[in-house]
Design a protein around this motif. Structure first.
Motif, short mmCIF file in Angstrom:
data_model
loop_
_atom_site.label_atom_id
_atom_site.label_comp_id
_atom_site.label_asym_id
_atom_site.label_seq_id
_atom_site.Cartn_x
_atom_site.Cartn_y
_atom_site.Cartn_z
N PHE A 139 0.86 -1.17 0.00
CA PHE A 139 0.00 0.00 0.00
C PHE A 139 0.91 1.23 0.00
CE2 PHE A 139 -1.80 -3.46 2.36
CZ PHE A 139 -3.17 -3.49 2.10
N TRP A 140 0.37 2.35 -0.50
CA TRP A 140 1.16 3.58 -0.51
C TRP A 140 0.31 4.71 0.04
CZ3 TRP A 140 6.24 3.35 -1.74
CH2 TRP A 140 6.67 2.18 -2.35
N LEU A 141 0.84 5.40 1.06
CA LEU A 141 0.09 6.44 1.75
C LEU A 141 0.98 7.65 2.01
CD1 LEU A 141 -1.62 4.14 4.41
CD2 LEU A 141 -2.78 5.25 2.49
N HIS A 142 0.35 8.80 2.18
CA HIS A 142 1.11 10.00 2.52
C HIS A 142 1.72 9.83 3.90
CE1 HIS A 142 2.13 14.15 3.50
NE2 HIS A 142 2.07 14.40 2.20
N PRO A 143 2.99 10.18 4.09
CA PRO A 143 3.67 9.90 5.36
C PRO A 143 3.15 10.67 6.56
CG PRO A 143 5.07 11.21 3.92
CD PRO A 143 3.91 10.77 3.09
N ALA A 144 2.36 11.73 6.34
CA ALA A 144 1.86 12.53 7.47
C ALA A 144 0.49 12.06 7.96
CB ALA A 144 1.79 14.00 7.08
N LEU A 145 -0.07 11.04 7.32
CA LEU A 145 -1.40 10.57 7.70
C LEU A 145 -1.33 9.63 8.90
CD1 LEU A 145 -2.98 9.85 4.20
CD2 LEU A 145 -3.43 11.80 5.70
N ARG A 146 -2.41 9.64 9.68
CA ARG A 146 -2.56 8.71 10.81
C ARG A 146 -3.81 7.87 10.58
NH1 ARG A 146 0.41 10.77 15.20
NH2 ARG A 146 0.91 12.99 15.04
N PHE A 147 -3.71 6.59 10.90
CA PHE A 147 -4.87 5.71 10.78
C PHE A 147 -4.91 4.78 11.98
CE2 PHE A 147 -4.08 6.87 6.35
CZ PHE A 147 -5.36 7.21 5.93
N PHE A 148 -6.12 4.39 12.37
CA PHE A 148 -6.29 3.50 13.53
C PHE A 148 -5.87 2.07 13.23
CE2 PHE A 148 -10.26 3.48 11.14
CZ PHE A 148 -10.55 2.13 11.04
N PHE A 149 -5.48 1.79 11.98
CA PHE A 149 -5.07 0.44 11.61
C PHE A 149 -3.62 0.38 11.13
CE2 PHE A 149 -7.38 2.43 8.10
CZ PHE A 149 -6.43 2.40 7.08
N ILE A 150 -2.84 1.44 11.35
CA ILE A 150 -1.45 1.45 10.89
C ILE A 150 -0.50 1.65 12.05
CG2 ILE A 150 0.27 2.65 9.48
CD1 ILE A 150 -1.78 3.16 7.41
N GLY A 151 0.49 0.77 12.13
CA GLY A 151 1.54 0.85 13.13
C GLY A 151 2.90 0.70 12.48
N CYS A 152 3.83 0.00 13.15
CA CYS A 152 5.17 -0.12 12.59
C CYS A 152 5.90 -1.31 13.21
CB CYS A 152 5.98 1.16 12.82
SG CYS A 152 6.18 1.64 14.56
N ARG A 153 7.01 -1.66 12.59
CA ARG A 153 7.88 -2.74 13.06
C ARG A 153 9.32 -2.24 12.99
NH1 ARG A 153 6.74 -8.58 13.29
NH2 ARG A 153 4.71 -7.98 12.43
N TYR A 154 10.14 -2.73 13.88
CA TYR A 154 11.51 -2.24 14.06
C TYR A 154 12.51 -3.13 13.33
CZ TYR A 154 15.81 -1.25 16.75
OH TYR A 154 17.09 -0.94 17.14
N VAL A 155 13.53 -2.50 12.75
CA VAL A 155 14.63 -3.23 12.13
C VAL A 155 15.96 -2.69 12.64
CG1 VAL A 155 15.96 -3.33 9.96
CG2 VAL A 155 13.64 -4.19 10.02
N LEU A 156 16.88 -3.61 12.89
CA LEU A 156 18.25 -3.26 13.29
C LEU A 156 19.20 -3.88 12.27
CD1 LEU A 156 20.16 -2.06 15.52
CD2 LEU A 156 20.22 -4.37 16.47
N PRO A 157 19.87 -3.07 11.44
CA PRO A 157 20.84 -3.64 10.50
C PRO A 157 21.93 -4.39 11.25
CG PRO A 157 20.33 -1.35 9.95
CD PRO A 157 19.73 -1.61 11.30
N ASP A 158 22.37 -5.51 10.70
CA ASP A 158 23.34 -6.35 11.39
C ASP A 158 24.66 -5.63 11.61
OD1 ASP A 158 25.36 -9.18 10.86
OD2 ASP A 158 24.02 -8.91 12.56
N ASP A 159 25.01 -4.69 10.73
CA ASP A 159 26.29 -4.01 10.88
C ASP A 159 26.28 -2.99 12.02
OD1 ASP A 159 25.83 -1.86 7.93
OD2 ASP A 159 24.71 -2.05 9.79
N VAL A 160 25.10 -2.75 12.62
CA VAL A 160 25.02 -1.86 13.78
C VAL A 160 25.44 -2.60 15.05
CG1 VAL A 160 23.46 -0.49 15.22
CG2 VAL A 160 23.24 -0.44 12.73
N CYS A 161 25.24 -3.93 15.05
CA CYS A 161 25.51 -4.72 16.25
C CYS A 161 27.01 -4.85 16.51
CB CYS A 161 24.89 -6.11 16.11
SG CYS A 161 23.10 -6.07 15.95
#
Length: 402
Positions: free
Chosen positions: A380-402
């Motif tokens: 899906f593609w949405l404007h980055p400033a929008l908020r919705f009651f069904f949208i959240g997020c997930r975290y990523v840590l690049p391996d080279d940061v560790c």
């Protein structure tokens, strides 16, 4: 409803002054009892002539899950303090709700995650909001059936620091482990992406086993002086995924935690690629459409339904062990498209960010029931400033940061 492999035995600890709350909870639990998803015990099961102290002791010993209905009367009970809490807190999976405002913070109960926001106790909620808390509690109990004997599996506890999947805990910075972000290691390599199953490649990275939760995002707000986003209709519940965040909010959370949002490639690889079989699944759980493997709600009229505790559908886990890649919430990704619909490879400059028209989201939310939209390849593609009651997020840590 699918019957779990092992029905959790639940002991409910409460004050008799809060019997009305107990009765309301048991109404919700009854549907799960009828399909053998749980086995519930409270002292209303005591019969005349029974040794009530011995019966309570036996029920506590047999229990897998302790449900605590915490209130001033609960905390003031000498019997609960001396006879129920010590064995329940010593070896059971603890789930508790705040019945009314009380000094739980002075007790060991404060070490355990509340099912909802304890600053909004049950007695101050509307009937609909209270039912939402009870439903979350029931789902958390049933999810416990998927847990392993060592306590892993099911919704995460904020004190859990064990990392799942191909985990290498010693290589994850202690700061990140302290945030309660359970991570799964995804090795570098090629995988098949999209409906056309084209070959793509990623570096090594760590990705959240679950979506970012309300509790984790609240800590971010507290430490950075931010306001929480507008609460959804069902209110904030700590073990549910955060919602109503913009792409910028999600990006800032991940940066605060030392990582970033996943790219679409990273998200899709974690959601569907089976390295052992060299096969990209259609859905995280397999190639067949099985709607009972993810959290979804049919919205009717003004009833928008709600999210569920993260990890509530363990049968829908991805090959790498990621939960809720479909259902619960859509998740913001790093990728953006410019005004000419061309992918943006570098997102570091102010000029590049200013040109971004939309950002990618992945993973159909709980409001979706279309099998095509729920596939792991759908974006899906949405404007980055929008908020919705069904949208959240997930975290990523690049391996080279560790």
């Amino acid at each position: 409803m699918q019957k779990p492999a092992k029905s959790p035995r639940v002991f409910i600890s409460y004050s008799h002054q809060d019997a009305a709350i107990l009765d309301s909870l048991k109404v919700h639990l009854r549907a799960y009892e009828w399909c053998d998803a749980v086995s519930v015990w409270d002292d209303q099961r005591l019969l005349p002539g029974q040794d009530w102290r011995a019966e309570i002791k036996n029920a506590i010993q047999a229990a897998d899950v302790a449900v605590l209905l915490v209130s001033p009367h609960f905390l003031a009970s000498r019997f609960i303090r001396d006879n129920e809490l010590p064995p329940l807190l010593a070896g059971k999976h603890v789930l508790w709700v705040a019945v009314s405002h009380c000094a739980y913070g002075t007790t060991p109960i404060a070490d355990y995650q509340c099912v909802h926001d304890p600053r909004k106790p049950l007695k101050g909620l509307s009937v609909v909001q209270r039912d939402g808390v009870f439903l979350s509690l029931c789902q958390a109990i049933v999810a416990r059936a998927a847990a392993k004997p060592d306590g892993s599996g099911g919704p995460p506890h904020p004190d859990d620091s064990e990392l799942a999947g191909n985990a290498r805990p010693a290589e994850v910075p202690a700061r990140i482990q302290s945030l309660g972000l359970e991570l799964i290691f995804i090795p570098a390599g090629r995988f098949q992406m999209g409906d056309d199953l084209r070959w793509e490649e990623t570096g090594a990275y760590w990705i959240g086993k679950y979506p970012v939760t309300v509790a984790q995002y609240r800590r971010f707000c507290a430490e950075t002086g931010r306001e929480m986003p507008p609460a959804p209709d069902w209110g904030w519940m700590d073990n549910h995924p955060i919602v109503n965040v913009t792409w910028f909010d999600a990006r800032d959370f991940c940066a605060w935690a030392g990582g970033r949002l996943p790219t679409e490639k990273e998200w899709e690889k974690a959601a569907r690629w089976d390295e052992a079989k060299k096969h990209s699944r259609v859905y995280p759980w397999g190639d067949e459409w099985e709607p009972d493997k993810y959290h979804s709600v049919t919205m009717t009229g003004m009833d928008l339904g709600s999210t569920a505790p993260v990890g509530s559908h363990p049968s829908g886990v991805s090959p790498y062990g990621c939960h809720d890649m479909v259902g619960n919430v859509q998740e913001w990704c790093e990728d953006g498209l410019d005004e000419r619909d061309e992918p943006l490879d570098a997102l570091s400059s102010v000029e590049t960010l200013a040109r971004v028209a939309v950002r990618a989201t992945r993973g159909a939310s709980y409001a979706e029931s279309d099998s095509r939209i729920c596939s792991a390849a759908y974006d899906f593609w949405l404007h980055p400033a929008l908020r919705f009651f069904f949208i959240g997020c997930r975290y990523v840590l690049p391996d080279d940061v560790c």
